[in-house]
Design a protein around this motif. Structure first.
Motif, mmCIF file in Angstrom:
data_model
loop_
_atom_site.group_PDB
_atom_site.id
_atom_site.type_symbol
_atom_site.label_atom_id
_atom_site.label_comp_id
_atom_site.label_asym_id
_atom_site.label_seq_id
_atom_site.Cartn_x
_atom_site.Cartn_y
_atom_site.Cartn_z
ATOM 1 N N GLU A 286 -44.488 -29.065 -43.840
ATOM 2 C CA GLU A 286 -44.637 -30.464 -42.314
ATOM 3 C C GLU A 286 -46.006 -30.678 -42.739
ATOM 4 O OE1 GLU A 286 -45.154 -26.162 -39.933
ATOM 5 O OE2 GLU A 286 -44.467 -26.847 -40.731
ATOM 6 N N THR A 287 -47.236 -29.976 -43.515
ATOM 7 C CA THR A 287 -48.592 -31.011 -43.048
ATOM 8 C C THR A 287 -48.373 -31.043 -44.509
ATOM 9 O OG1 THR A 287 -49.815 -28.883 -42.234
ATOM 10 C CG2 THR A 287 -50.715 -30.535 -44.431
ATOM 11 N N LEU A 288 -47.513 -30.709 -45.464
ATOM 12 C CA LEU A 288 -47.180 -31.534 -46.864
ATOM 13 C C LEU A 288 -47.258 -33.075 -46.469
ATOM 14 C CD1 LEU A 288 -47.306 -32.037 -50.026
ATOM 15 C CD2 LEU A 288 -45.621 -30.430 -50.157
ATOM 16 N N GLU A 289 -45.537 -32.876 -45.522
ATOM 17 C CA GLU A 289 -44.894 -33.859 -45.468
ATOM 18 C C GLU A 289 -44.709 -34.898 -45.104
ATOM 19 O OE1 GLU A 289 -41.237 -31.844 -43.941
ATOM 20 O OE2 GLU A 289 -40.044 -31.894 -45.853
ATOM 21 N N ALA A 290 -46.708 -34.500 -43.877
ATOM 22 C CA ALA A 290 -46.803 -35.513 -42.906
ATOM 23 C C ALA A 290 -48.015 -36.200 -45.090
ATOM 24 C CB ALA A 290 -48.054 -34.642 -42.643
ATOM 25 N N ALA A 291 -48.754 -35.514 -45.312
ATOM 26 C CA ALA A 291 -49.460 -35.953 -46.298
ATOM 27 C C ALA A 291 -48.849 -37.381 -46.670
ATOM 28 C CB ALA A 291 -50.402 -35.168 -47.536
ATOM 29 N N VAL A 292 -47.940 -36.885 -47.137
ATOM 30 C CA VAL A 292 -46.354 -37.776 -48.208
ATOM 31 C C VAL A 292 -46.892 -39.134 -47.610
ATOM 32 C CG1 VAL A 292 -44.628 -38.035 -49.447
ATOM 33 C CG2 VAL A 292 -45.628 -35.320 -49.870
ATOM 34 N N PHE A 293 -46.216 -38.923 -46.342
ATOM 35 C CA PHE A 293 -46.034 -40.095 -45.370
ATOM 36 C C PHE A 293 -46.586 -40.891 -45.209
ATOM 37 C CE2 PHE A 293 -44.860 -42.710 -41.317
ATOM 38 C CZ PHE A 293 -44.140 -42.710 -41.853
ATOM 39 N N TYR A 294 -48.079 -40.096 -45.012
ATOM 40 C CA TYR A 294 -49.605 -41.529 -45.016
ATOM 41 C C TYR A 294 -49.471 -41.976 -46.182
ATOM 42 C CZ TYR A 294 -54.321 -42.756 -45.050
ATOM 43 O OH TYR A 294 -55.304 -43.141 -44.987
ATOM 44 N N SER A 295 -48.890 -41.562 -47.417
ATOM 45 C CA SER A 295 -49.327 -41.899 -48.581
ATOM 46 C C SER A 295 -48.112 -43.525 -48.494
ATOM 47 C CB SER A 295 -49.866 -41.623 -50.134
ATOM 48 O OG SER A 295 -48.411 -41.060 -50.098
ATOM 49 N N GLN A 296 -47.157 -42.853 -48.460
ATOM 50 C CA GLN A 296 -46.025 -44.246 -48.450
ATOM 51 C C GLN A 296 -46.211 -45.052 -47.318
ATOM 52 O OE1 GLN A 296 -43.098 -41.224 -47.214
ATOM 53 N NE2 GLN A 296 -42.371 -40.976 -49.803
#
Length: 440
Positions: A286-296
């Protein structure tokens, strides 16, 4: 009236002149009207309340500083690493500074390495160096020793514009000293890499592959001297080769893999995509996915000075010099999991393709199918805010260019003709072109 008609024809791709886009919005409806030092760190204004909440969670993940485990918060750093947070390299989400830092500053430049021959297991064409891998970790947690120390120096060279005005260019020189005192392998390939900006990435991921395929011309069928091509890189999720579009050599196929690889290579943190040998991992998904969504979901800063005659003239020159052949002014996005990024007309000034940039910028190091002279076309949106966001930030893949003029003068290979046209411009026209770039 005649000048207006000519101007409209010259910049039709980015302006529209009477069509649906009178004033180009860099990121479509994701554009933000902010040209301050925080211009690259704003959420897209069209995000839903739900997605704005996810973006804020991603912002926290992107800023999180990791520590060695075991620890109650953000464990997993190291034991070898380059930085302890995403923000540590991507300060205010902009370009990095061309320095090898320690302490609070940490490392801004990364050094990729590989052997010149061998058969790598899914290393995108890079053969790991014994003891160093494919990226030098110059930091280590307490009790561990960094792989090597890296020192950076600069070598100056001079030249002149066609009107006799002098300029100076600098070339980076690095010295790598392994911590164990061993000698470096003969012929080891090195590539200095500067952290690129991270805003607008969701829009670039949303551009349909068919659009990029249509821009490819690897055999230069139209004989314009431009032969861009997509990189083909290893996709860790599918276990197959996929087109790359992220990274300085387009060596990552998507933002999820790019983010997971950054956690692993830059911070030494394992994840579901880069697990430990026993299959466990340190970074919660979930931390990885959160960081990805931030850049998206970051917004794109709006252009400035759209009605300035000098800026408009600079844009005409940008096209007449041939810069737009690679730095495509306009692209369209398609369907995308983050719907706010879908179906936008954007102005990133890139084609996301690999181009031969000549021996002056060559690192000699393969990455996917990219060879040692090829680099992905750098997006130019937000270019004029580079120094506003982070003073002393550098340009080009290794930060060697201190100014936009220097960045242009380093262009070679497929861009040699455009570079020479720039070198032959009058001082007034050079200033207009640079002012246009500064308006992006």
């Amino acid at each position: 009236m005649r000048r207006l008609v000519v101007l409209c024809a010259a910049v039709a791709l980015s302006w529209g002149c009477g069509g649906e886009e009178e004033q180009p919005r860099a990121g479509g409806t994701t554009t933000i009207d902010d040209r301050t030092s925080l211009a690259f760190a704003q959420p897209a204004p069209n995000l839903s309340e739900e997605h704005l909440s996810r973006h804020r969670a991603g912002d926290a993940a992107f800023a999180a500083q990791f520590v060695p485990g075991p620890a109650p918060v953000n464990p997993g750093l190291g034991p070898l690493y380059n930085n302890n947070s995403c923000n540590g390299c991507h300060l205010r989400n902009g370009r990095g500074m061309p320095v090898m830092g320690v302490g609070p500053q940490r490392t801004q430049l990364l050094v990729r390495v590989s052997l010149p021959e061998g058969t790598p297991p899914h290393q995108n064409g890079a053969v790991p160096v014994p003891g160093l891998g494919t990226q030098i970790a110059d930091q280590a947690v307490y009790g561990a020793t960094p792989e090597a120390s890296v020192t950076l120096s600069w070598e100056e060279s001079s030249g002149t514009y066609d009107d006799g005005t002098a300029f100076s260019l600098r070339t980076p020189r690095i010295q790598i000293t392994p911590s164990d005192g061993s000698a470096l392998p003969s012929g080891m390939l090195t590539s200095l890499r500067l952290p690129p900006p991270v805003f607008g990435l969701g829009l670039l991921e949303a551009v349909e592959l068919s659009t990029l395929r249509a821009l490819e011309d690897p055999s230069d069928r139209n004989k314009d001297g431009i032969s861009g091509r997509l990189n083909m890189v290893w996709d860790s999720q599918t276990g197959s080769l996929s087109p790359g579009r992220f990274g300085l050599k387009a060596n990552s196929p998507n933002l999820f893999q790019q983010s997971a690889d950054a956690y692993f290579n830059d911070m030494g943190i394992s994840s579901t995509l880069n697990p430990e040998p026993d299959g466990t991992f340190e970074l919660p998904r979930e931390t990885l996915e959160a960081a990805v969504f931030y850049s998206q979901s970051l917004g794109v800063p709006a252009r400035a000075s759209l009605d300035d005659e000098e800026v408009r003239h600079g844009e005409e020159l940008f096209q007449s010099l041939g810069c737009e052949a690679c730095h495509r002014a306009a692209l369209e996005t398609g369907e995308y999991p983050v719907p706010e990024m879908a179906h936008q007309r954007i102005h990133p000034y890139t084609d996301l393709l690999l181009h031969d940039m000549g021996e002056g910028l060559a690192d000699g190091r393969p990455d996917g199918i990219a060879d040692g002279t090829e680099w992905r076309t750098t997006p130019l949106w937000g270019l004029g805010l580079t120094q506003t966001v982070l003073p002393y930030a550098g340009y080009l893949h290794d930060g060697r260019a201190r100014t936009l003029e220097e960045a242009i003068l380093w262009h070679g290979g497929e861009a040699e003709r455009s570079k020479e046209r720039f070198r032959k411009l009058s001082a007034t026209d050079r200033a207009s072109l640079v002012k246009f770039l500064g308006s992006l």
